[in-house]
Design a protein around this motif. Structure first.
Motif, PDB file in Angstrom:
ATOM      1  N   LYS A   1      -4.149   1.313   0.474  1.00  0.00           N
ATOM      2  CA  LYS A   1      -3.787   2.041   1.691  1.00  0.00           C
ATOM      3  C   LYS A   1      -5.027   2.552   2.418  1.00  0.00           C
ATOM      4  O   LYS A   1      -5.163   2.418   3.640  1.00  0.00           O
TER       5      LYS A   1
ATOM      6  N   GLN B   1       0.805  -1.221   0.000  1.00  0.00           N
ATOM      7  CA  GLN B   1       0.000   0.000   0.000  1.00  0.00           C
ATOM      8  C   GLN B   1       0.840   1.274   0.000  1.00  0.00           C
ATOM      9  O   GLN B   1       0.318   2.367  -0.257  1.00  0.00           O
ATOM     10  N   ASP B   2       2.137   1.145   0.264  1.00  0.00           N
ATOM     11  CA  ASP B   2       3.043   2.293   0.203  1.00  0.00           C
ATOM     12  C   ASP B   2       3.900   2.270  -1.051  1.00  0.00           C
ATOM     13  O   ASP B   2       4.917   2.958  -1.129  1.00  0.00           O
TER      14      ASP B   2
ATOM     15  N   SER C   1      -0.839  -5.533   6.083  1.00  0.00           N
ATOM     16  CA  SER C   1      -0.362  -4.942   4.828  1.00  0.00           C
ATOM     17  C   SER C   1      -1.281  -5.361   3.697  1.00  0.00           C
ATOM     18  O   SER C   1      -1.756  -6.499   3.646  1.00  0.00           O
TER      19      SER C   1
END
Length: 213
Positions: free
Chosen positions: A119, A51-52, A131
């Protein structure tokens, strides 16, 4: 002569103790809704995007326990309910293991589940150990198959489509191997979901089986 008798008695006692330990091990309770693989299954190398927008690989499974679940953020029932349960019990489960316990939500809908979408979705559950990850189907399909799970994309051209996917949760050991799978309740007319209390009950039994392999 007396010394020989003592040696024989000690040897007999050791045999009896060994038999008793074996019988106790044989009668240990087994998990009700989980399957422990007789031999942990190795995973091939893979690359997922979290998500990052960071790349995750098999190395990110090492020295950690991982609960892995496949789905997609637009899922109307199985995914949000399962993730809410996993996020809620994670801290209780973590006390049973001596290494960090992480949760991987693997989206099999990369067309809609961008890192930004993932995210926003995983942040909702307020669980730092959770995650969200995805990739192209060339990476996803073999990875999901090796987990012992499945998914099937719809052939529709509509934007609001559903994705069929497994409802089980996989346990990956700190060596990056698939070690066990927690199965959902399959009740007529109800959404297949992993039972929270059953997961809490089965988890230490699964660990015990793995330690005795």
């Amino acid at each position: 002569m007396f010394r020989n008798v003592i040696v024989v008695m000690l040897s007999a006692g050791a045999v009896v103790a060994g038999v008793m330990l074996y019988l106790l091990w044989q009668h240990q309770p087994l998990p009700e809704k989980a399957l422990v693989y007789p031999q942990p299954r190795n995973l091939s190398e893979f690359k997922l995007l979290d998500q990052d927008s960071a790349v995750r690989s098999r190395a990110d499974l090492m020295d950690k326990w991982t609960l892995a679940f496949v789905g997609y953020t637009f899922c109307p029932d199985i995914c949000p309910l399962t993730l809410a349960k996993l996020a809620g019990v994670r801290d209780e489960l973590a006390v049973s293991v001596d290494k960090p316990l992480q949760i991987w939500f693997i989206s099999v809908d990369p067309q809609r589940d961008t890192p930004q979408q993932l995210k926003q979705y995983v942040d909702y559950f307020k669980q730092p150990a959770l995650s969200g990850l995805t990739a192209g189907h060339d990476q996803l399909f073999p990875f999901v198959r090796e987990l012992g799970l499945m998914y099937a994309m719809s052939s529709t051209t509509e934007q609001d489509y559903l994705v069929d996917h497994s409802a089980s949760v996989v346990l990956i050991n700190p060596q990056g191997q698939v070690a066990a799978i927690f199965k959902p309740d399959m009740l007529p007319g109800e959404v297949p979901l992993v039972n929270r209390e059953q997961l809490l009950s089965d988890f230490p039994l699964v660990l015990n089986q793995l330690q005795n392999q």
